[in-house]
Motif scaffolding. Structure first.
Motif, PDB file in Angstrom:
ATOM      1  N   LYS A 128      -4.595   8.338   3.482  1.00 18.01           N
ATOM      2  CA  LYS A 128      -3.690   9.233   3.369  1.00 18.01           C
ATOM      3  C   LYS A 128      -3.921  10.915   3.437  1.00 18.01           C
ATOM      4  O   LYS A 128      -2.654  11.470   3.595  1.00 18.01           O
ATOM      5  CB  LYS A 128      -2.506   8.567   2.551  1.00 18.01           C
ATOM      6  N   THR A 129      -5.147  11.165   2.566  1.00 20.45           N
ATOM      7  CA  THR A 129      -5.082  11.862   2.159  1.00 20.45           C
ATOM      8  C   THR A 129      -5.844  12.971   3.425  1.00 20.45           C
ATOM      9  O   THR A 129      -5.809  14.678   3.668  1.00 20.45           O
ATOM     10  CB  THR A 129      -5.906  12.613   0.616  1.00 20.45           C
TER      11      THR A 129
ATOM     12  N   LYS B 150      -9.627  -1.381  -1.240  1.00 19.51           N
ATOM     13  CA  LYS B 150      -8.642  -0.990  -0.184  1.00 19.51           C
ATOM     14  C   LYS B 150      -8.246  -0.084  -0.898  1.00 19.51           C
ATOM     15  O   LYS B 150      -7.400   0.942   0.130  1.00 19.51           O
ATOM     16  CB  LYS B 150      -8.164  -2.297  -0.258  1.00 19.51           C
ATOM     17  N   THR B 151      -7.289  -0.079  -1.735  1.00 21.48           N
ATOM     18  CA  THR B 151      -6.444   1.003  -1.847  1.00 21.48           C
ATOM     19  C   THR B 151      -6.909   2.196  -2.056  1.00 21.48           C
ATOM     20  O   THR B 151      -5.775   3.385  -1.565  1.00 21.48           O
ATOM     21  CB  THR B 151      -6.284   0.938  -3.326  1.00 21.48           C
ATOM     22  N   ILE B 152      -8.263   2.507  -2.378  1.00 24.49           N
ATOM     23  CA  ILE B 152      -9.137   3.627  -2.790  1.00 24.49           C
ATOM     24  C   ILE B 152      -9.694   4.613  -0.909  1.00 24.49           C
ATOM     25  O   ILE B 152      -8.887   4.874  -0.202  1.00 24.49           O
ATOM     26  CB  ILE B 152     -10.395   3.786  -2.614  1.00 24.49           C
ATOM     27  N   ASP B 153      -9.693   3.061   0.093  1.00 23.06           N
ATOM     28  CA  ASP B 153      -9.462   3.525   1.422  1.00 23.06           C
ATOM     29  C   ASP B 153      -8.628   3.960   2.002  1.00 23.06           C
ATOM     30  O   ASP B 153      -8.008   5.048   2.487  1.00 23.06           O
ATOM     31  CB  ASP B 153      -9.964   2.531   2.117  1.00 23.06           C
TER      32      ASP B 153
ATOM     33  N   LYS C 108       0.785  -1.463  -0.121  1.00 23.41           N
ATOM     34  CA  LYS C 108      -0.431  -0.029   0.008  1.00 23.41           C
ATOM     35  C   LYS C 108       0.633   1.296   0.028  1.00 23.41           C
ATOM     36  O   LYS C 108       0.786   1.959  -0.702  1.00 23.41           O
ATOM     37  CB  LYS C 108      -1.374   0.273   0.546  1.00 23.41           C
ATOM     38  N   ASN C 109       1.603   1.127   0.675  1.00 20.64           N
ATOM     39  CA  ASN C 109       2.985   1.986   0.964  1.00 20.64           C
ATOM     40  C   ASN C 109       3.622   2.779  -0.882  1.00 20.64           C
ATOM     41  O   ASN C 109       4.029   3.730  -1.441  1.00 20.64           O
ATOM     42  CB  ASN C 109       3.757   2.149   1.838  1.00 20.64           C
TER      43      ASN C 109
ATOM     44  N   ILE D 135      -4.348  11.485  -6.966  1.00 20.14           N
ATOM     45  CA  ILE D 135      -4.780  10.931  -5.916  1.00 20.14           C
ATOM     46  C   ILE D 135      -6.230  11.009  -5.938  1.00 20.14           C
ATOM     47  O   ILE D 135      -6.615   9.970  -5.815  1.00 20.14           O
ATOM     48  CB  ILE D 135      -4.355  11.091  -4.213  1.00 20.14           C
ATOM     49  N   HIS D 136      -6.789  12.700  -6.435  1.00 13.53           N
ATOM     50  CA  HIS D 136      -8.195  12.413  -5.869  1.00 13.53           C
ATOM     51  C   HIS D 136      -8.180  11.771  -7.476  1.00 13.53           C
ATOM     52  O   HIS D 136      -9.821  11.291  -7.888  1.00 13.53           O
ATOM     53  CB  HIS D 136      -8.340  13.884  -6.423  1.00 13.53           C
ATOM     54  N   VAL D 137      -7.681  12.188  -8.617  1.00 11.13           N
ATOM     55  CA  VAL D 137      -7.429  11.518  -9.654  1.00 11.13           C
ATOM     56  C   VAL D 137      -8.143   9.705 -10.152  1.00 11.13           C
ATOM     57  O   VAL D 137      -9.197   9.350 -10.397  1.00 11.13           O
ATOM     58  CB  VAL D 137      -6.981  11.777 -10.971  1.00 11.13           C
ATOM     59  N   PHE D 138      -7.085   9.146  -9.259  1.00  4.68           N
ATOM     60  CA  PHE D 138      -7.153   7.534  -9.308  1.00  4.68           C
ATOM     61  C   PHE D 138      -8.380   7.307  -8.498  1.00  4.68           C
ATOM     62  O   PHE D 138      -9.238   6.407  -8.722  1.00  4.68           O
ATOM     63  CB  PHE D 138      -5.049   6.952  -8.374  1.00  4.68           C
TER      64      PHE D 138
END
Length: 113
Positions: free
Chosen positions: A110-111, A102-105, A4-5, A26-29
């Protein structure tokens, strides 16, 4: 390194460490991947294998750019075998969707930090 990191490291590399670019990436992803996850579930429900195949192909490019190679097995299966085995297609599509969720969460968390 924690997988994840790893995505944060890749986003940082792609954006050359620029904080504004990192936030934007990050927002676009998150936005695009959230839409993709919804579409995965719709494709499974409607048995729209062609759209699922095309989506998997598109998602593979994103994950390769972000060095998230652990999900390529799912995108490759869906790209080449969507619908040929409904049980396996459902399994791979669901695993891909869960990884994305999970990646989105993780990225949302992180943001906020």
């Amino acid at each position: 390194m924690d997988k994840k990191n790893n995505i944060l490291t890749e986003i940082n590399t792609v954006s050359h460490g620029d904080k504004k670019s990192i936030k934007e990436l990050i927002h676009v992803f998150i936005e695009q991947t959230s839409e993709d996850v919804l579409l995965i579930y719709i494709c499974l429900e409607t048995k729209d294998w062609k759209t699922l195949k095309n989506l998997a192909h598109k998602m593979k490019s994103t994950f390769i750019c972000l060095n998230q190679t652990q999900v390529i097995k799912y995108t490759d299966f869906l790209n080449y075998h969507s619908g040929s085995n409904v049980k396996a297609t459902t399994k791979h599509a669901t695993e891909l969707a869960l990884f994305c969720e999970k990646t989105i969460d993780f990225l949302k968390e992180k943001t906020i930090e």
